[in-house]
Design an enzyme around this catalytic site. Structure first.
Site, short mmCIF file in Angstrom:
data_model
loop_
_atom_site.label_atom_id
_atom_site.label_comp_id
_atom_site.label_asym_id
_atom_site.label_seq_id
_atom_site.Cartn_x
_atom_site.Cartn_y
_atom_site.Cartn_z
N ASP A 7 0.85 -1.18 0.00
CA ASP A 7 0.00 0.00 0.00
C ASP A 7 0.89 1.24 0.00
OD1 ASP A 7 -2.53 1.34 0.07
OD2 ASP A 7 -2.15 1.84 2.16
N GLU A 9 0.71 5.75 0.38
CA GLU A 9 -0.02 6.98 0.60
C GLU A 9 0.68 8.06 -0.21
OE1 GLU A 9 -2.83 7.08 1.95
OE2 GLU A 9 -2.84 5.16 2.99
N GLU A 52 -6.33 18.68 1.61
CA GLU A 52 -7.30 17.60 1.37
C GLU A 52 -6.65 16.23 1.47
OE1 GLU A 52 -6.37 19.51 -2.73
OE2 GLU A 52 -6.68 20.14 -0.64
N HIS A 57 -5.02 10.92 4.94
CA HIS A 57 -4.02 10.05 5.58
C HIS A 57 -3.42 10.62 6.86
CE1 HIS A 57 -1.30 12.76 3.54
NE2 HIS A 57 -1.61 12.28 2.35
N HIS A 150 -5.95 6.60 6.73
CA HIS A 150 -5.33 5.69 5.77
C HIS A 150 -3.84 5.53 6.09
CE1 HIS A 150 -8.58 5.21 2.68
NE2 HIS A 150 -9.06 6.19 3.41
N ASP A 155 -3.15 -0.64 6.74
CA ASP A 155 -3.96 -1.08 5.60
C ASP A 155 -3.43 -2.38 5.02
OD1 ASP A 155 -5.50 1.12 5.99
OD2 ASP A 155 -4.98 2.12 4.12
#
Length: 236
Positions: A7, A9, A52, A57, A150, A155
Site C-alpha cells: 500500500d 499513501e 485535502e 491520511h 489511511h 492497511d
C-alpha cells in the site's frame, strides 16, 4: 508461495500532475499467511502536501521533514518485493505512483504481470456491493476498529486478512507454512525441513485376515490386477 501485500499513501491522485509518494508499506505472505516480515518507510515528497490529502491520511509537511527521499529507499524496497506477486487494493493506483517514482530515480518499473488487484477480486465476488477496504473488513469480519485514517502499514495488515478470506479462507496446513516462514525470518534464511516418512506397519495376522476377507467377498479386485498389483518378489 511468497506474495507481497502493498500500500502507498500520496500527496494526491495523479502522478502525472506532480503528486508524489509519501509512504510505502509492504507485508510478506507465505501461503497466504503473514510471516512477520514487513517493509515500511515514510518518504519526503519534495513538495507540499495539500490539506485535502492530509485529511485522508493524516500526514503533514512537518511529519515528513527530514525523511529520506524516494530515491534513497528504492533499492531497499525493490529488494523486499523481490519477484513475488504484489497484492494491492486498487492496484493500478499504487503501481502507477511507484512506477513514476522509480522512473524518476532511474530504477526499473514494476512488471504489471505481478499485479494482483484485490479490488477487482472483491468486485467479482461481490458484484454491485461496496468493496472498499473498510466495507470488506465489515463484511468478512476483519477488525478494522484501529483504522481512523489511511495508514499504509495498517492497511496492508488488514488487506492481508481480507485477501485470505477472498481466496477462500484458511486452509489446512497453512499454520505449518506460516510457522516455517516465521522460522525462516528468525534465522535470516530459508527454513530447512526434513520430512521423515512414517509408514503404517500392519501386523501379519491382521494382514492375513484382510487378505482372506478380500478373497471371500470381492470378485476380481481391480487393485490385485496389473498394473496395480505389486510385482512378485524375486527369489533371493
Amino acid at each position: 508461495m511468497r506474495q507481497i501485500v502493498l500500500d502507498t499513501e500520496t500527496t494526491g491522485l495523479d502522478p502525472a500532475l506532480g503528486d508524489r509518494v509519501i509512504e510505502v508499506a509492504a507485508v510478506e505472505l507465505v501461503n497466504l499467511l503473514p510471516t512477520g516480515a514487513t517493509f515500511h518507510r515514510l518518504v519526503d515528497p519534495e513538495r507540499d502536501i495539500p490539506a485535502e490529502a492530509t485529511r485522508v491520511h493524516g500526514f503533514t509537511n512537518g511529519d515528513l521533514a527530514g525523511k529520506p527521499k524516494f530515491a534513497e529507499i528504492a533499492e531497499e524496497m525493490l529488494a523486499f518485493l523481490g519477484d513475488a506477486p504484489i497484492i494491492a487494493h486498487n492496484a493500478p493506483f499504487d503501481f502507477g505512483f511507484l512506477d513514476a517514482e522509480l522512473k524518476r530515480c532511474g530504477q526499473p518499473v514494476l512488471d504489471r504481470s505481478r499485479m494482483v488487484d484485490s479490488l477487482m477480486l472483491a468486485k467479482q465476488r461481490y458484484p454491485g456491493m461496496p468493496n472498499s477496504l473498510d466495507a470488506l473488513c465489515r463484511r468478512l469480519g476483519v477488525d478494522n476498529s484501529m483504522r481512523s485514517s489511511h495508514n499504509a502499514i495498517l492497511d496492508c495488515t488488514l488487506l492481508a486478512q481480507v485477501y485470505l478470506e477472498l481466496m477462500g479462507g484458511k486452509q489446512p496446513g497453512f499454520e505449518l507454512a506460516a510457522s516455517l516462514a516465521v522460522g525462516r525470518a528468525a534465522m535470516g534464511g530459508e527454513a530447512q525441513v526434513e520430512w521423515v516418512p512414517c509408514p503404517i506397519v500392519v501386523p501379519a495376522d491382521r494382514a492375513a485376515a484382510h487378505a482372506a476377507f478380500i478373497a471371500a467377498k470381492v470378485k476380481d479386485a481391480l487393485w490385485l490386477k496389473p498394473p496395480f498389483a505389486p510385482a512378485p518378489a524375486e527369489p533371493g
